[in-house]
Design a protein around this motif. Structure first.
Motif, PDB file in Angstrom:
ATOM      1  N   ILE A   1       0.870  -1.181   0.000  1.00 39.69           N
ATOM      2  CA  ILE A   1       0.000   0.000   0.000  1.00 39.69           C
ATOM      3  C   ILE A   1       0.905   1.229   0.000  1.00 39.69           C
ATOM      4  O   ILE A   1       1.617   1.477   0.971  1.00 39.69           O
ATOM      5  CB  ILE A   1      -0.937   0.052   1.231  1.00 39.69           C
ATOM      6  CG1 ILE A   1      -1.548  -1.323   1.543  1.00 39.69           C
ATOM      7  CG2 ILE A   1      -1.993   1.131   1.052  1.00 39.69           C
ATOM      8  CD1 ILE A   1      -2.540  -1.847   0.554  1.00 39.69           C
TER       9      ILE A   1
ATOM     10  N   THR B   1       9.066   4.387   7.413  1.00 37.23           N
ATOM     11  CA  THR B   1       9.850   4.737   8.601  1.00 37.23           C
ATOM     12  C   THR B   1       8.931   5.449   9.592  1.00 37.23           C
ATOM     13  O   THR B   1       8.345   6.485   9.269  1.00 37.23           O
ATOM     14  CB  THR B   1      11.017   5.668   8.203  1.00 37.23           C
ATOM     15  OG1 THR B   1      11.789   5.003   7.212  1.00 37.23           O
ATOM     16  CG2 THR B   1      11.874   6.030   9.398  1.00 37.23           C
TER      17      THR B   1
ATOM     18  N   CYS C   1      14.608  11.390   3.473  1.00 38.11           N
ATOM     19  CA  CYS C   1      14.760  10.583   4.700  1.00 38.11           C
ATOM     20  C   CYS C   1      15.548  11.260   5.809  1.00 38.11           C
ATOM     21  O   CYS C   1      15.007  11.508   6.893  1.00 38.11           O
ATOM     22  CB  CYS C   1      15.387   9.239   4.357  1.00 38.11           C
ATOM     23  SG  CYS C   1      14.287   8.225   3.368  1.00 38.11           S
TER      24      CYS C   1
ATOM     25  N   ARG D   1      13.159  15.979  -3.174  1.00 38.26           N
ATOM     26  CA  ARG D   1      12.574  16.295  -1.868  1.00 38.26           C
ATOM     27  C   ARG D   1      13.684  16.684  -0.878  1.00 38.26           C
ATOM     28  O   ARG D   1      14.657  15.960  -0.736  1.00 38.26           O
ATOM     29  CB  ARG D   1      11.774  15.090  -1.326  1.00 38.26           C
ATOM     30  CG  ARG D   1      10.503  14.833  -2.124  1.00 38.26           C
ATOM     31  CD  ARG D   1       9.772  13.607  -1.632  1.00 38.26           C
ATOM     32  NE  ARG D   1      10.465  12.375  -1.948  1.00 38.26           N
ATOM     33  CZ  ARG D   1      10.032  11.163  -1.605  1.00 38.26           C
ATOM     34  NH1 ARG D   1       8.917  11.043  -0.909  1.00 38.26           N
ATOM     35  NH2 ARG D   1      10.712  10.093  -1.938  1.00 38.26           N
TER      36      ARG D   1
HETATM   37  P1  NAD Z   1       6.648   8.290  -1.639  1.00 39.93           P
HETATM   38  O1  NAD Z   1       5.986   9.574  -1.374  1.00 39.93           O
HETATM   39  O2  NAD Z   1       7.515   8.156  -2.847  1.00 39.93           O
HETATM   40  O3  NAD Z   1       5.554   7.126  -1.729  1.00 39.93           O
HETATM   41  C1  NAD Z   1       4.412   7.044  -0.935  1.00 39.93           C
HETATM   42  C2  NAD Z   1       3.255   6.606  -1.835  1.00 39.93           C
HETATM   43  O4  NAD Z   1       2.130   6.308  -1.006  1.00 39.93           O
HETATM   44  C3  NAD Z   1       2.792   7.655  -2.830  1.00 39.93           C
HETATM   45  O5  NAD Z   1       2.827   7.113  -4.123  1.00 39.93           O
HETATM   46  C4  NAD Z   1       1.383   8.014  -2.379  1.00 39.93           C
HETATM   47  O6  NAD Z   1       0.540   8.336  -3.473  1.00 39.93           O
HETATM   48  C5  NAD Z   1       0.959   6.732  -1.693  1.00 39.93           C
HETATM   49  N1  NAD Z   1      -0.124   6.862  -0.695  1.00 39.93           N
HETATM   50  C6  NAD Z   1      -0.259   7.780   0.279  1.00 39.93           C
HETATM   51  N2  NAD Z   1      -1.371   7.555   1.000  1.00 39.93           N
HETATM   52  C7  NAD Z   1      -1.960   6.440   0.473  1.00 39.93           C
HETATM   53  C8  NAD Z   1      -3.139   5.706   0.781  1.00 39.93           C
HETATM   54  N3  NAD Z   1      -3.940   6.074   1.791  1.00 39.93           N
HETATM   55  N4  NAD Z   1      -3.426   4.623   0.029  1.00 39.93           N
HETATM   56  C9  NAD Z   1      -2.620   4.256  -0.992  1.00 39.93           C
HETATM   57  N5  NAD Z   1      -1.503   4.909  -1.326  1.00 39.93           N
HETATM   58  C10 NAD Z   1      -1.161   5.996  -0.603  1.00 39.93           C
HETATM   59  O7  NAD Z   1       7.467   7.921  -0.326  1.00 39.93           O
HETATM   60  P2  NAD Z   1       8.752   6.957  -0.213  1.00 39.93           P
HETATM   61  O8  NAD Z   1       9.995   7.724  -0.510  1.00 39.93           O
HETATM   62  O9  NAD Z   1       8.485   5.705  -0.926  1.00 39.93           O
HETATM   63  O10 NAD Z   1       8.751   6.692   1.359  1.00 39.93           O
HETATM   64  C11 NAD Z   1       7.793   5.860   1.967  1.00 39.93           C
HETATM   65  C12 NAD Z   1       8.264   5.518   3.372  1.00 39.93           C
HETATM   66  O11 NAD Z   1       9.478   4.767   3.313  1.00 39.93           O
HETATM   67  C13 NAD Z   1       8.582   6.744   4.236  1.00 39.93           C
HETATM   68  O12 NAD Z   1       8.240   6.473   5.557  1.00 39.93           O
HETATM   69  C14 NAD Z   1      10.087   6.868   4.109  1.00 39.93           C
HETATM   70  O13 NAD Z   1      10.679   7.511   5.208  1.00 39.93           O
HETATM   71  C15 NAD Z   1      10.510   5.416   4.052  1.00 39.93           C
HETATM   72  N6  NAD Z   1      11.793   5.179   3.374  1.00 39.93           N
HETATM   73  C16 NAD Z   1      12.093   5.867   2.242  1.00 39.93           C
HETATM   74  C17 NAD Z   1      13.304   5.604   1.597  1.00 39.93           C
HETATM   75  C18 NAD Z   1      13.689   6.372   0.341  1.00 39.93           C
HETATM   76  O14 NAD Z   1      14.850   6.304  -0.045  1.00 39.93           O
HETATM   77  N7  NAD Z   1      12.761   7.061  -0.306  1.00 39.93           N
HETATM   78  C19 NAD Z   1      14.195   4.643   2.109  1.00 39.93           C
HETATM   79  C20 NAD Z   1      13.819   3.942   3.255  1.00 39.93           C
HETATM   80  C21 NAD Z   1      12.614   4.217   3.882  1.00 39.93           C
END
Ligand code: NAD
Length: 431
Positions: free
Chosen positions: A6, A121, A260, A327
């Motif tokens: 999700i 996270t 992050c 970002r």
């Molecule tokens: P992102 O914004 O790229 O992705 C999040 C996705 O979730 C988006 O596509 C958004 O449309 C979707 N979304 C939001 N609410 C939703 C809902 N209710 N139902 C369905 N989809 C929904 O974020 P990301 O960079 O992938 O980060 C996600 C998590 O992982 C964060 O907590 C981040 O800290 C962690 N994280 C990120 C990285 C990185 O390098 N980007 C690495 C490790 C951990």
């Protein structure tokens, strides 16, 4: 295994696609209809090396599907990964409304046992809240487990990092949850760290905070090096070849950015304060990082004298190479500050231009580094893309209005730049 994801962003999409490539049946859900439309056609909404090919391959093998419906994802899978964003609120606290919304959605649709895994996270004790909310909505009618399985992939090398991780962290409260995740990760042959949910949540925040600390530490050292006229890259090598320390994350520069480190350091400081501990060390890490961003602007001013009316050529917009992610990228803050001081801006980035168009105004987007140099009073390097390492500097020099390079990532050798006839400054380098 039947898995659903999700939130199909940088983490969810890579996680889902890699699990599909390992032979699982995966449904990735997202509430952004444009994203889902692109993904259904096999087009990746983000730039990540190798990802689009992997998405196409797994769609065609029937192992990977995309949907806008959380209900479809939840009903058709046994293990559900929550991968939505956890951005910062204004006070630094992690905004967990996305996690709550998804937890409520999951609760509405589960009818038999499900393992719900936090991959986003999140601050320690979020797992407890996820459990509570699902129980509150479903009562005792349906059995489920919650686990924490933080992700450590890095944008730009995300597939490699996912498939060959240094370790997999599994925080689980039941044997069933633990065994399911161990089975899922078995093909990776990676060391597995087993702990409870709170332990796994702390591991992720602590790991990112420690990496950010290393970056701020070397940046502080770079200031001392510059003051006394020695070179931070040599000092970093002297420190980093000690295996207890390692060379990783010892590159002085304009500071860390991205989606992050800044938010996770803020969130960790915040949750620690809530728990009654003032994490002063991390507050200083954050302060040093903010100072480094200002250094790029200050150095530009030192080199150009007055900024008003000058054209600054910027190389690199993404927060790090091999990604289109801007970002919390230092570039955006730095460009805005230079504009406030009256500079005109020319920019080029190999992958992040489209995303930057929404974040920046009155900026000339150029077709390459040489185009950026045309008529600029200096070149300011903000991202260490490989293609900036090997430029034709005589061509660059001819195009610039003044032969000045401000190297925010210490890409170039100061002596070589001097020999080529540039006025050069890096971060903590011997001038
Ligand atoms: P992102 O914004 O790229 O992705 C999040 C996705 O979730 C988006 O596509 C958004 O449309 C979707 N979304 C939001 N609410 C939703 C809902 N209710 N139902 C369905 N989809 C929904 O974020 P990301 O960079 O992938 O980060 C996600 C998590 O992982 C964060 O907590 C981040 O800290 C962690 N994280 C990120 C990285 C990185 O390098 N980007 C690495 C490790 C951990």
């Amino acid at each position: 295994m039947k898995i659903s994801i999700i939130g199909s962003g940088y983490v969810g999409l890579v996680t889902g696609t890699c699990f599909a490539d390992l032979g699982n049946i995966v449904i990735c859900a997202d509430n952004d209809p444009d994203k889902v439309k692109m993904l259904k056609k096999g087009v990746s909404p983000i730039y990540e090396p190798g990802l689009e090919e992997m998405i196409e391959r797994n769609i065609s093998k029937g192992r990977l599907k995309f949907t806008g419906s959380v209900k479809e994802a939840v009903t058709k899978s046994e293990v559900i990964f929550i991968c939505v964003g956890t951005p910062s609120k204004e006070n630094g606290e992690a905004d967990l409304i996305g996690i709550e919304n998804v937890s409520r959605d999951i609760a509405k649709h589960i009818t038999s046992y499900r393992l719900i895994v936090e991959k986003s996270t999140v601050p320690v004790e979020t797992g407890e809240r996820v459990k509570e909310i699902i129980k509150y909505i479903r009562g005792n009618k349906v059995k489920f487990d919650v686990a924490s399985n933080p992700e450590f992939l890095r944008e730009g090398s995300a597939i490699q990092d996912f498939m060959k991780p240094d370790r997999v962290v599994i925080g689980a409260g039941s044997k069933k949850a633990r065994d399911l995740l161990i089975q899922l990760y078995e093909p990776l042959n990676a060391p597995i760290v087993l702990t409870d949910i709170k332990g796994a949540e702390i591991i992720k925040h602590a790991a990112n905070s420690l990496l950010a600390t290393k970056i701020s530490f070397i940046n502080a050292i770079s200031i001392i090096c510059e003051k006394v006229g020695t070179d931070v890259t040599e000092v970093a090598r002297g420190i980093g070849l000690d295996r207890r320390i390692s060379m990783n994350f010892l590159n002085a520069g304009i500071g860390y950015g991205g989606s992050c480190f800044p938010k996770d350091v803020d969130a960790f400081i915040h949750i620690c304060r809530k728990l009654g501990y003032n994490f002063g060390l991390l507050k200083e890490v954050r302060k040093i990082n903010e100072f480094q961003r200002n250094i790029a602007v200050r150095k530009t001013e030192e080199m150009l004298w007055n900024l008003q009316g000058k054209t600054v050529g910027i190389l690199g917009l993404s927060f790090k190479p091999n990604t289109d992610d801007i970002r919390s990228a230092p570039s955006i803050d730095i460009i805005k500050k230079l504009q406030e001081d009256g500079c005109k801006i020319r920019v080029y980035d190999p992958k992040a231009m489209d995303k930057a168009r929404d974040a920046l105004n009155n900026v000339k987007f150029c077709k390459n580094a040489y185009d950026v140099a045309k008529g600029s009073h200096c070149l300011l390097v903000l991202t260490e893309w490989n293609e900036f390492k090997e430029l034709d500097f005589s061509k660059i020099k001819k195009s610039l209005a003044q032969p000045i390079i401000i190297d925010g990532r210490n890409l170039y050798d100061p002596e070589k730049m001097k020999t080529l006839g540039f006025r050069y400054t890096g971060i903590g380098r011997k001038l």
